[in-house]
Design an enzyme around this catalytic site. Structure first.
Site, PDB file in Angstrom:
ATOM      1  N   LYS A   1     -21.943  15.387  78.817  1.00  0.00           N
ATOM      2  CA  LYS A   1     -20.962  14.430  79.365  1.00  0.00           C
ATOM      3  C   LYS A   1     -20.110  13.865  78.241  1.00  0.00           C
ATOM      4  O   LYS A   1     -18.890  13.731  78.371  1.00  0.00           O
ATOM      5  CB  LYS A   1     -21.683  13.305  80.118  1.00  0.00           C
ATOM      6  CG  LYS A   1     -22.197  13.758  81.476  1.00  0.00           C
ATOM      7  CD  LYS A   1     -23.244  12.833  82.045  1.00  0.00           C
ATOM      8  CE  LYS A   1     -24.014  13.549  83.147  1.00  0.00           C
ATOM      9  NZ  LYS A   1     -25.258  12.907  83.539  1.00  0.00           N
TER      10      LYS A   1
ATOM     11  N   ASP B   1     -21.393   7.995  89.228  1.00  0.00           N
ATOM     12  CA  ASP B   1     -22.239   8.976  89.915  1.00  0.00           C
ATOM     13  C   ASP B   1     -22.051   8.957  91.425  1.00  0.00           C
ATOM     14  O   ASP B   1     -22.505   9.872  92.128  1.00  0.00           O
ATOM     15  CB  ASP B   1     -23.721   8.663  89.647  1.00  0.00           C
ATOM     16  CG  ASP B   1     -24.280   9.475  88.492  1.00  0.00           C
ATOM     17  OD1 ASP B   1     -23.843  10.622  88.319  1.00  0.00           O
ATOM     18  OD2 ASP B   1     -25.171   8.959  87.799  1.00  0.00           O
TER      19      ASP B   1
ATOM     20  N   GLN C   1     -28.655   7.778  83.584  1.00  0.00           N
ATOM     21  CA  GLN C   1     -29.224   9.114  83.755  1.00  0.00           C
ATOM     22  C   GLN C   1     -30.591   9.031  84.439  1.00  0.00           C
ATOM     23  O   GLN C   1     -31.438   8.232  84.042  1.00  0.00           O
ATOM     24  CB  GLN C   1     -29.337   9.804  82.380  1.00  0.00           C
ATOM     25  CG  GLN C   1     -29.782  11.238  82.428  1.00  0.00           C
ATOM     26  CD  GLN C   1     -28.806  12.172  83.144  1.00  0.00           C
ATOM     27  OE1 GLN C   1     -27.597  11.999  83.057  1.00  0.00           O
ATOM     28  NE2 GLN C   1     -29.323  13.139  83.870  1.00  0.00           N
TER      29      GLN C   1
HETATM   30  N1  GUN Z   1     -30.160  13.553  86.849  1.00  0.00           N
HETATM   31  C1  GUN Z   1     -29.961  14.766  87.433  1.00  0.00           C
HETATM   32  N2  GUN Z   1     -28.738  14.817  88.006  1.00  0.00           N
HETATM   33  C2  GUN Z   1     -28.164  13.611  87.776  1.00  0.00           C
HETATM   34  C3  GUN Z   1     -26.893  13.058  88.107  1.00  0.00           C
HETATM   35  O1  GUN Z   1     -26.042  13.672  88.748  1.00  0.00           O
HETATM   36  N3  GUN Z   1     -26.677  11.778  87.687  1.00  0.00           N
HETATM   37  C4  GUN Z   1     -27.605  11.075  86.998  1.00  0.00           C
HETATM   38  N4  GUN Z   1     -27.306   9.829  86.637  1.00  0.00           N
HETATM   39  N5  GUN Z   1     -28.773  11.556  86.674  1.00  0.00           N
HETATM   40  C5  GUN Z   1     -29.061  12.820  87.062  1.00  0.00           C
END
Ligand code: GUN
Length: 295
Positions: A53, A120, A97
Site C-alpha cells: 500500500k 477500507d 490492517q
Molecule cells: N486483511 C486482509 N484483507 C484486508 C483488507 O482489505 N483491509 C484490511 N484492513 N485488512 C485486511
C-alpha cells in the site's frame, strides 16, 4: 478463446490516471492525498500488504504513513490511535490492517473509524450506504472486481452470478454490488456458503462466478459452465524453494483446468490483488476530495 483479466496491467493504467489527478490537485495548491495504515504485530502477510500500500501510494504521488504497534497493544490504546487519526487533518483516510490480535474486538475498532476516513469501506455507515446505492467508500476488493468488470466491458445485466463465500470483506458486499440496479450490476445473485447444499449444482449455472472461499483450488473444471466469467479472490502461499521469497501464490480455482472452459478468468497472482490496492488509492483520492484543502 479465454481472455485473461489482467489486474496488474489494468491497475497500472488506473494508477497513471490517479497520478494525473493527484498532480493536478497539487498544482491547484492542495497537499497530496495522505493514506495512513495501522499495523499491529508481525504477521508476514499483513506486513507485505501494508508495504505494498505504501509503495503504491508513493507511486501515484500520495503521502503515506505506517503506524506500527506490537501485538501487546491493548484495545483502549488502539482506539486512541484511531481517534488520533480521525482528528488529524493531515491524513485523509486510513486503514487498520486485519487481522488484529485476539484480545482486540475488530468490529469495535472498525466502528471507531470516521466513515469519511474509512478507506477500507468496512464501517457500517459505508456498508449501509453501499446497500442503498448511495455515495460511499466501497470495500476495496469488491470495488476492484466491479472496476475490472466495467473496464473489460463485461455485460452483467440479467446474468446469473454465483458468489462462493459470505465474508464481510468480499462475498457479502460483492453480492450486493452485483445485484444493485447499476452498471455493472443487475445480476441475479446466488450467495453460497458453508451451509449451501450441492455447491457444484449452483456453480454450473453461473455466467459469472466469484470465488472468495479461502480454499485452495476448490473450483475444478467440472464445476464451471462453458464460457463463464471466473473471478478468483483466493490467495494462498505455497512453499516453493525455487522462489526467492520461499513461496508462490495460488488461488481458489484450478486455473489450468478452468481456464480451458471459461471466457474470462483472473490469474493469481496478478488478477484481483492489484485491483484491491488500486481501489484503496481511489478511495483515498475520494476521501481527500471531500475536504477543501488549504496548502
Ligand atoms: N486483511 C486482509 N484483507 C484486508 C483488507 O482489505 N483491509 C484490511 N484492513 N485488512 C485486511
Amino acid at each position: 478463446m479465454v481472455t485473461l483479466l489482467d489486474g496488474k496491467e489494468l491497475a497500472a493504467k488506473i494508477k497513471l490516471e490517479i497520478a494525473k489527478e493527484v498532480a493536478s490537485m497539487i498544482n491547484g495548491g492542495a497537499r497530496a492525498p495522505h493514506l495512513a495504515a495501522v499495523l499491529v504485530g508481525e504477521d508476514p502477510a499483513s506486513q507485505t500488504y501494508v508495504a505494498s500500500k505504501e509503495k503504491n501510494s508513493h507511486a501515484v504521488g500520495m503521502l503515506s504513513s505506517i503506524y506500527r504497534y506490537p501485538d501487546t497493544i491493548c484495545e483502549p490504546e488502539l482506539l486512541e490511535v484511531v481517534d488520533f487519526l480521525n482528528n488529524d487533518d493531515e491524513i485523509d483516510g486510513f486503514i487498520v490492517q486485519l487481522p488484529l490480535p485476539r484480545h482486540i474486538d475488530e468490529q469495535k475498532v472498525i466502528e471507531r473509524i470516521l466513515p469519511v476516513k474509512d478507506i477500507d469501506g468496512f464501517h457500517p455507515v459505508n456498508l449501509g450506504r453501499m446497500m442503498l446505492g448511495l455515495p460511499a467508500l466501497l470495500p476495496a476488493t469488491p470495488m476492484g472486481i466491479m472496476t475490472m468488470l466495467e473496464r473489460y466491458d463485461i455485460d452483467t445485466a440479467g446474468k446469473n452470478c454465483v458468489v462462493l463465500g459470505r465474508s464481510h470483506i468480499v462475498g457479502t458486499p460483492i453480492s450486493i454490488l452485483l445485484s444493485r440496479k447499476a452498471t455493472p450490476g443487475n445480476c441475479t445473485v446466488t450467495l453460497c456458503h458453508s451451509f449451501t447444499k450441492d455447491i457444484p449444482k449452483h456453480t454450473r449455472e453461473a455466467d459469472i462466478l466469484i470465488i472468495a472461499m479461502g480454499r485452495q483450488h476448490f473450483v475444478t473444471g467440472d464445476m464451471v459452465k462453458k464460457d463463464a466469467v471466473v473471478i478468483d479472490v483466493g490467495m494462498h502461499r505455497i512453499p516453493d524453494e525455487s522462489k526467492k521469497s520461499g513461496f508462490r501464490l495460488t488461488g481458489d480455482v484450478d486455473f489450468d483446468k478452468v481456464s480451458k472452459k471459461c471466457s474470462y478468468i483472473t490469474p493469481v497472482p496478478g488478477g484481483v490483488g492489484p485491483m484491491t490496492i488500486v481501489s484503496l488509492l481511489q478511495n483515498t483520492l475520494k476521501a481527500a476530495k471531500q475536504y477543501p484543502q488549504t496548502p
